[in-house]
Design an enzyme around this catalytic site. Structure first.
Site, PDB file in Angstrom:
ATOM      1  N   ASP A 158      38.071  42.756  43.349  1.00 16.88           N
ATOM      2  CA  ASP A 158      36.648  42.392  43.316  1.00 16.88           C
ATOM      3  C   ASP A 158      35.920  43.402  44.207  1.00 16.88           C
ATOM      4  OD1 ASP A 158      34.245  40.857  42.994  1.00 16.88           O
ATOM      5  OD2 ASP A 158      34.616  39.853  44.887  1.00 16.88           O
ATOM      6  N   SER A 159      34.592  43.339  44.177  1.00 14.79           N
ATOM      7  CA  SER A 159      33.831  44.182  45.102  1.00 14.79           C
ATOM      8  C   SER A 159      34.065  43.742  46.546  1.00 14.79           C
ATOM      9  CB  SER A 159      32.336  44.061  44.788  1.00 14.79           C
ATOM     10  OG  SER A 159      31.929  42.710  44.965  1.00 14.79           O
ATOM     11  N   TYR A 166      28.395  45.207  43.946  1.00 11.89           N
ATOM     12  CA  TYR A 166      28.503  45.854  42.640  1.00 11.89           C
ATOM     13  C   TYR A 166      27.272  45.516  41.766  1.00 11.89           C
ATOM     14  CZ  TYR A 166      33.502  47.389  42.682  1.00 11.89           C
ATOM     15  OH  TYR A 166      34.698  48.029  42.910  1.00 11.89           O
ATOM     16  N   CYS A 211      35.908  39.543  39.096  1.00  8.74           N
ATOM     17  CA  CYS A 211      34.510  39.881  39.352  1.00  8.74           C
ATOM     18  C   CYS A 211      33.802  39.901  38.009  1.00  8.74           C
ATOM     19  CB  CYS A 211      34.466  41.259  40.016  1.00  8.74           C
ATOM     20  SG  CYS A 211      32.816  41.915  40.260  1.00  8.74           S
ATOM     21  N   ASN A 212      32.756  39.105  37.858  1.00  5.24           N
ATOM     22  CA  ASN A 212      32.020  39.100  36.591  1.00  5.24           C
ATOM     23  C   ASN A 212      31.331  40.435  36.356  1.00  5.24           C
ATOM     24  OD1 ASN A 212      32.081  36.095  37.485  1.00  5.24           O
ATOM     25  ND2 ASN A 212      31.541  36.055  35.323  1.00  5.24           N
ATOM     26  N   THR A 213      30.805  41.013  37.438  1.00  2.14           N
ATOM     27  CA  THR A 213      30.050  42.259  37.317  1.00  2.14           C
ATOM     28  C   THR A 213      30.962  43.385  36.828  1.00  2.14           C
ATOM     29  OG1 THR A 213      28.750  41.513  39.209  1.00  2.14           O
ATOM     30  CG2 THR A 213      28.544  43.825  38.593  1.00  2.14           C
ATOM     31  N   CYS A 227      29.491  34.517  39.033  1.00  4.80           N
ATOM     32  CA  CYS A 227      29.808  35.553  40.013  1.00  4.80           C
ATOM     33  C   CYS A 227      30.880  34.931  40.884  1.00  4.80           C
ATOM     34  CB  CYS A 227      28.576  35.917  40.835  1.00  4.80           C
ATOM     35  SG  CYS A 227      28.957  36.890  42.320  1.00  4.80           S
ATOM     36  N   HIS A 244      31.752  35.235  43.799  1.00  6.30           N
ATOM     37  CA  HIS A 244      31.409  34.853  45.176  1.00  6.30           C
ATOM     38  C   HIS A 244      30.867  33.420  45.254  1.00  6.30           C
ATOM     39  CE1 HIS A 244      31.686  39.161  46.091  1.00  6.30           C
ATOM     40  NE2 HIS A 244      31.605  38.858  47.371  1.00  6.30           N
TER      41      HIS A 244
HETATM   42  N1  DGL Z   1      31.790  39.070  42.880  1.00  4.49           N
HETATM   43  C1  DGL Z   1      31.051  39.852  41.961  1.00  4.49           C
HETATM   44  C2  DGL Z   1      30.848  39.113  40.628  1.00  4.49           C
HETATM   45  O1  DGL Z   1      31.632  38.312  40.240  1.00  4.49           O
HETATM   46  C3  DGL Z   1      29.710  40.388  42.362  1.00  4.49           C
HETATM   47  C4  DGL Z   1      29.298  40.597  43.721  1.00  4.49           C
HETATM   48  C5  DGL Z   1      28.661  41.969  43.902  1.00  4.49           C
HETATM   49  O2  DGL Z   1      27.484  42.143  43.524  1.00  4.49           O
HETATM   50  O3  DGL Z   1      29.369  42.832  44.381  1.00  4.49           O
HETATM   51  O4  DGL Z   1      29.929  39.345  39.915  1.00  4.49           O
END
Ligand code: DGL
Length: 278
Positions: free
Chosen positions: A11-12, A43, A74-76, A185, A187
């Site tokens: 993940d980020s 991210y 990580c969704n992003t 997300c 997080h």
């Molecule tokens: N944890 C990341 C997600 O699932 C995003 C957090 C970030 O912007 O880095 O999208």
């Protein structure tokens, strides 16, 4: 792929730990390697090409460590790079995250579903495709939650600043009649208590991490990649940021105490620092 290899998860930052904990619950005998690209966190506001480059380098490093499966926690990153990773690394299963629109649409009685995510997740084709497939019968209220993942990254799970952000982001969804909110997300599950408190008992909040862990188990089973070990899995953690900082987050978010190795970016490749042994 060797069935004795670890599962690579990245993940980020610390958000993917919400997926890691479900993976460990679902597959307690598997080893894992977790990588947080904290130097590039967030991210969310980054472009697709840049994110793809990071994801390819991280995957390459995890594969060099014999990982038998990659979880893009990580969704992003999934929105930007999952398809590309699957096309590039064809021998290894890559499990990613897409907004849980389908279960949310099924669960909603009001017909209004709120989705919380970063800007890049909403801009990606993956979200449009998922929404197009599963949301024809419901109204989706998409909410970009700028700054929210950063609050988790600071360990601010229930501070006034985090609560103020959540009230701002949940407000429009609740006003539109959402009775189901998707955490898109990785997080955000660390904020689920506060989200539930603000949204109230009539709103169901969906954390997709348990479904990702079940999907991973199924994939490993199908490919004959379950470890077969009966001992507890061994877990290693790495960050491109501060090892001590990430170790603190591991403790705050999960109550896990572990050493955390540091890695650095050299151009477009990731390298371990001399004192780090993967
Ligand atoms: N944890 C990341 C997600 O699932 C995003 C957090 C970030 O912007 O880095 O999208």
């Amino acid at each position: 792929m060797k069935r004795t290899g670890p599962i690579g998860i990245f993940d980020s930052g610390a958000g993917g730990l919400s997926v890691w904990r479900e993976v460990v619950r679902e597959l307690p005998h598997e080893d894992t390697v977790y990588l947080a690209d904290q130097v590039h966190m967030p991210y969310g506001p980054r472009g697709e090409d840049e994110l793809r480059q990071y994801c390819v380098a991280i995957t390459r490093l995890l594969l060099a460590e014999d990982c038998k499966a990659i979880v893009v926690a990580c969704n992003t990153a999934s929105a930007a790079a999952l398809k590309h990773l699957r096309e590039t690394f064809t021998l290894v299963p890559s499990i990613g995250m897409e907004p849980a629109v389908k279960p949310a649409a099924g669960a909603s009685r009001s017909g209004v579903v709120g989705i919380m995510a970063t800007p890049a997740t909403f801009q990606g084709k993956l979200f449009r495709a998922t929404a197009g497939r599963h949301a024809s019968a419901v109204t989706l209220v998409s909410q970009v939650c700028d700054g929210l993942a950063e609050q988790v990254e600071r360990g601010e799970l229930d501070t006034p600043a985090t609560e103020a952000l959540l009230r701002r982001y949940l407000g429009p969804m609740l006003a539109a009649g959402a009775d189901t909110v998707v955490l898109a997300c990785s997080h955000y599950p660390f904020l689920i208590d506060l989200i539930r408190q603000i949204a109230g008992p009539g709103v169901q909040v969906i954390d997709p991490a348990p479904a990702i862990a079940r999907h991973l188990r199924q994939t490993l089973e199908e490919r004959g990649l379950l470890s077969g070990s009966e001992g507890a899995g061994q877990h290693r953690f790495y960050t491109t940021g501060s090892g001590a900082g990430f170790a603190g987050l591991l403790h705050t978010l999960l109550g896990v105490d572990s050493a955390v190795g540091e890695m650095g970016w050299q151009g477009t490749e990731l390298t371990t620092s001399p004192q780090t042994h993967l």
